[in-house]
Enzyme design. Structure first.
Site, short mmCIF file in Angstrom:
data_model
loop_
_atom_site.label_atom_id
_atom_site.label_comp_id
_atom_site.label_asym_id
_atom_site.label_seq_id
_atom_site.Cartn_x
_atom_site.Cartn_y
_atom_site.Cartn_z
N LYS A 171 0.60 4.90 -10.60
CA LYS A 171 1.09 4.91 -9.21
C LYS A 171 1.96 3.68 -8.95
O LYS A 171 2.88 3.75 -8.11
CB LYS A 171 -0.09 5.00 -8.24
CG LYS A 171 -1.12 3.88 -8.37
CD LYS A 171 -0.91 2.76 -7.40
CE LYS A 171 -1.97 1.68 -7.53
NZ LYS A 171 -1.85 0.63 -6.53
N THR A 214 0.80 3.65 -2.14
CA THR A 214 1.57 2.62 -2.82
C THR A 214 3.08 2.88 -2.73
O THR A 214 3.87 1.95 -2.77
CB THR A 214 1.14 2.50 -4.29
OG1 THR A 214 -0.28 2.47 -4.36
CG2 THR A 214 1.68 1.25 -4.93
#
Length: 329
Positions: A187, A244
């Protein structure tokens, strides 16, 4: 119950403060000057502002002292130092269960944290990964946060999760350590790509496409390493990815935004003041993907920008010009 939290960065400190609401916590940091400053301020101004520690949280500069009388170790040191801290724990003769909250791949070996743990701790000892959509700045303010604890033993995952779960902090459990580890690592790579797109003002459509295709890329990589496809639909997969790639506190997204503005990577990292795991992870993911034969177009273009001098605009254009394909691939 006493828990030793190793690593006094923003996330380690936030976790220590959260856990100390219900248990005794020893927060360990290697830097004696940092420890001295935290003891004096009863906070971590270097990484987390002036949020005050409660009386259940002690601060240690000696690892042996932090582990003394502890029931559980929570390691939050950067992934680059994870193997070394496990070796130090072993050298002290400790057999305590270890949970880690660091994300990424080990430099040079391209191994995920659970692979490092297996080599250093063995499979006869309880260990697990804590991961999910969680900014330290929000957890420490008491805002709702939900994450996943994946462990090599289902009963341990449940029992350790119960120790950490409570108040504004929800802990879900899993036994898919590989999948949770991959989600936490990749991520950050996708967040750099998202930051580049945002920094170039490509809009919401482009960001949504990057997140969606990034999730597909993460899933391919994770399944190839033994992870379960369902994990990537959960908190440690899509949840952490979305946060994120969009959140204001994301250091990796910030790296991408600044790269898009023309700043050099060295200047960006020097000014951040915190570890941006995605920078080191990208190179190692490419190395591992080549070994596995997994197609990673977004990761490849991010690596070209970070390590090979390609302009962010060219990288995005290369992604857009890829040949038409089925979305299921």
């Amino acid at each position: 119950m006493k828990i030793a939290v190793l690593g006094a960065g923003a996330w380690g400190t936030a976790l220590a403060m959260q856990i100390s609401q219900r248990h005794q916590v020893a927060l360990w940091a290697r830097n004696a000057e940092h420890v001295s400053g935290m003891r004096k301020a009863r906070s971590n101004p270097l990484y987390l502002g002036d949020f005050r520690f409660n009386d259940h949280l002690s601060i240690e500069s000696e690892l042996e002292a932090a582990l003394q009388d502890a029931d559980l170790i929570l390691s939050v040191v950067p992934t680059a130092g994870f193997r070394n801290i496990l070796k130090e724990i072993n050298a002290l003769g400790s057999q305590l269960p270890v949970i880690w909250a660091n994300k990424g791949l080990e430099p040079e070996t391209a191994k995920l944290p659970h692979e490092v743990a297996l080599e250093e701790l063995g499979n006869g000892r309880h260990w697990g990964a804590l991961s999910g959509p969680s900014f330290a700045a929000e957890l420490v303010r008491g805002l709702p946060t939900a994450i996943t604890l994946a462990a090599n033993d289902e009963v341990f995952a449940r029992d350790a999760g119960a120790l950490l779960h409570g108040g504004n902090f929800r802990v879900y459990t899993s036994t898919d350590v590989a999948g949770v580890s991959v989600g936490g690592a990749l991520k950050n790579v996708m967040a750099i790509a998202s930051g580049i797109s945002d920094g170039m003002e490509f809009g919401n459509n482009a960001r949504a496409a990057l997140i969606t295709r990034g999730l597909a890329e993460m899933t391919r990589f994770g399944v190839a390493l033994g992870g379960q496809k369902e994990t990537f639909m959960g908190l440690a997969g899509s949840g952490d990815l979305i946060l994120t790639c969009t959140g204001q506190y994301s250091r990796n997204r910030e790296v991408g935004i600044r790269l898009a503005s023309g700043q050099s990577l060295s200047d960006i990292l020097q000014s951040l003041g915190h570890v941006a795991e995605g920078v080191n992870t990208t190179r190692e993911v490419i190395r591992r993907a080549e070994q596995l034969g997994v197609d990673m177009p977004i990761t490849y273009e991010v690596d070209q920008v970070l390590s090979h001098g390609k302009s962010p605009r060219t990288a995005v254009e290369n992604l857009l010009s890829r040949e038409q394909k089925s979305e299921a691939v």
